[in-house]
Motif scaffolding. Structure first.
Motif, short mmCIF file in Angstrom:
data_model
loop_
_atom_site.label_atom_id
_atom_site.label_comp_id
_atom_site.label_asym_id
_atom_site.label_seq_id
_atom_site.Cartn_x
_atom_site.Cartn_y
_atom_site.Cartn_z
N GLU A 191 0.83 -1.21 0.00
CA GLU A 191 0.00 0.00 0.00
C GLU A 191 0.86 1.26 0.00
O GLU A 191 0.64 2.19 -0.79
CB GLU A 191 -0.91 -0.02 1.23
CG GLU A 191 -1.78 1.19 1.39
CD GLU A 191 -2.66 1.08 2.63
OE1 GLU A 191 -2.89 2.13 3.27
OE2 GLU A 191 -3.10 -0.03 2.95
N SER A 290 -7.15 3.90 2.80
CA SER A 290 -5.89 4.23 3.48
C SER A 290 -6.05 4.54 4.97
O SER A 290 -5.10 4.43 5.73
CB SER A 290 -5.24 5.42 2.78
OG SER A 290 -6.08 6.56 2.84
N THR A 422 -2.84 -1.12 -6.25
CA THR A 422 -2.73 -0.71 -4.85
C THR A 422 -4.06 -0.86 -4.14
O THR A 422 -4.13 -1.33 -3.00
CB THR A 422 -2.24 0.74 -4.75
OG1 THR A 422 -0.99 0.88 -5.44
CG2 THR A 422 -2.06 1.16 -3.30
N MET A 427 -5.08 -2.41 -0.39
CA MET A 427 -5.99 -1.68 0.49
C MET A 427 -7.27 -2.45 0.77
O MET A 427 -7.85 -2.32 1.85
CB MET A 427 -6.31 -0.32 -0.10
CG MET A 427 -5.13 0.64 -0.08
SD MET A 427 -5.58 2.31 -0.58
CE MET A 427 -4.00 3.15 -0.43
#
Length: 474
Positions: A191, A290, A422, A427
């Motif tokens: 990440e 995130s 990502t 994530m």
């Protein structure tokens, strides 16, 4: 604020836009000023939330001593040894340590969730169609549910007097032991590495809008960033995060300014292939995933934990509003012409383009070194290598930085691929799959039947979407 106010003169030619712009802009200035004042009030305690879920708190008289349990300390000790590990000092050793209020916790939650992925939301609608807005809503609900499960895990572990638990990696350790820490650490590394690549590519791209050739801008920014990779301590991370959030809010504001003063854009396609829909999920996951690993660390620093559920609800309402505004506003302004990062469109605006370019470039530049540092520190935290020296750490950081630059050179034309990988590979695991799986393992029958059913479906859909994406792409 002074630079933004300088643009008001050009806005006065349009009564509607200036009538809306002035109060919104002054409101943003007031919010940012209040946040700065709050940070200055607590000058004796520097509180930083790192994306891996740790908190750095240092005292003015003894800046090298960890004062909060399970903090991620990145600092140079008096003996010259660089230490970056999850400490197990559970007692706040200074009486004047001030815990967070509800509004401060809400600000930190929004700050951690609203990141660089927000800029790709209009493009997600372009490739995924308007139907992908339903996916965005679903992902918001899942992230909210996962964050709530992490809080429940934290409370459960505390009630069992497992005092070392507090950060995301510690919760993974208590749930699945060493394999859990390794799995969570690997996905977090992916990440951060992917995010660092996006930040570097964004900096390169913005410099071209400021007059540099692409190669010159890339070489210049790479060389300018190199000295900052040497830095061992990031006690100013809170300021960097606040500046990055201000840049993101500016992007949202300029999007609606252009909407009020723009022309009708070409509509997005109504026929969306499966691959486009799956790509949209990856892009949206980057925008929302995130912040989840940081939630336990924010929770442990809240003074009144009984109000945290309400704080979470209000925070996610703000996050949902910002995401919806960016998604819908960007598509209404640029339609099918929306680029992977909508800032590329906004930087072409004759009024706000210069300010957007400068703010985004500065935010991307300032945020890159901490991400490189955290990518390096996670393996050391996993392996409990607390006494690794300064030289070794710096060498590792420069190795990660070199890998990031090489990856950017190879994939400079595939920014959407970096974002999708990502979001879907990393994530989705750290924000949805692992928190739900940890809750299943630790809380067991304490989970409601509804959550057990919804969580199982969420894990299945998340993993299936990732497998479908890998099949279509590779």
């Amino acid at each position: 604020a002074m630079a933004a106010l300088a643009f008001l003169a050009s806005l006065c030619e349009t009564p509607l836009s200036s009538a809306l712009t002035i109060p919104v802009l002054l409101g943003l200035i007031a919010v940012f000023t209040a946040a700065t004042v709050q940070l200055e009030r607590n000058k004796e305690h520097t509180i930083d939330y790192h994306p891996i879920g740790g908190t750095t708190i240092a005292h003015a008289d003894d800046p090298l001593s960890p004062v909060v349990e399970d903090a991620v300390i990145i600092t140079k000790a008096k003996d010259g040894v660089i230490r970056a590990a999850f400490t197990e000092d559970i007692s706040a050793r200074h009486d004047n340590l001030r815990l967070q209020t509800g509004p401060e916790a809400a600000f930190n939650i929004v700050n951690m969730y609203v990141g660089v992925g927000l800029w790709s939301l209009p493009y997600a609608l372009v490739v995924g169609g308007w139907e992908s807005m339903l996916v965005l809503v679903m992902l918001l609900v899942l992230c909210y549910m996962s964050a709530g499960r992490l809080i429940a895990l934290y409370d459960q572990c505390r009630s069992e007097e497992q005092s070392e638990v507090g950060s995301y990696l510690h919760l993974a350790k208590e749930s699945f032991g060493k394999p859990g820490v390794v799995a969570a650490g690997v996905f977090l590394i992916g990440e951060f590495f992917g995010t660092a690549m996006v930040l570097v590519l964004t900096t390169w791209d913005v410099l071209t809008k400021l007059g540099f050739s692409y190669n010159t801008g890339a070489i210049l920014s790479t060389c300018l960033l190199a000295p900052f990779i040497w830095k061992d301590e990031w006690s100013n991370m809170a300021y960097i995060n606040a500046f990055a959030l201000a840049s993101t809010l500016l992007v949202v504001f300029v999007t609606f300014y252009v909407l009020l003063n723009g022309t009708q854009p070409p509509p997005i396609s109504e026929s969306v292939p499966v691959k486009g829909f799956v790509n949209a999920v990856g892009l949206q996951m980057v925008a929302l995933g995130s912040g989840t690993p940081a939630v336990p660390s924010i929770y442990q620093q809240v003074a009144n934990k009984s109000e945290f559920s309400l704080v979470m609800l209000r925070s996610f309402a703000v996050i949902a509003l910002v995401c919806a505004a960016m998604s819908i506003g960007g598509v209404l302004v640029y339609g099918a012409e929306a680029k992977v990062l909508v800032i590329d469109n906004l930087m072409e605006n004759s009024v706000w383009g210069g300010l957007v370019s400068l703010m985004v470039c500065a935010a991307s530049f300032a945020t890159t070194p901490p991400f490189i540092a955290m990518t390096t520190e996670i393996p050391l935290a996993i392996m409990a290598m607390e006494d690794v020296g300064s030289s070794t750490r710096r060498l590792m950081r420069y190795a990660v930085y070199a890998g990031t630059i090489i990856g950017c050179v190879v994939l400079m034309d595939y920014l959407d691929l970096i974002l999708e990988l990502t979001g879907l590979l990393c994530m989705s695991m750290t924000a949805i799959v692992l928190p739900i799986a940890m809750s299943f393992k630790v809380l067991g029958k304490e989970n409601s039947p509804l959550f057990l059913c919804a969580g199982t479906i969420a894990i299945f859909i998340s993993l299936s979407t990732t497998l479908i994406y890998m099949t279509l792409v590779f």
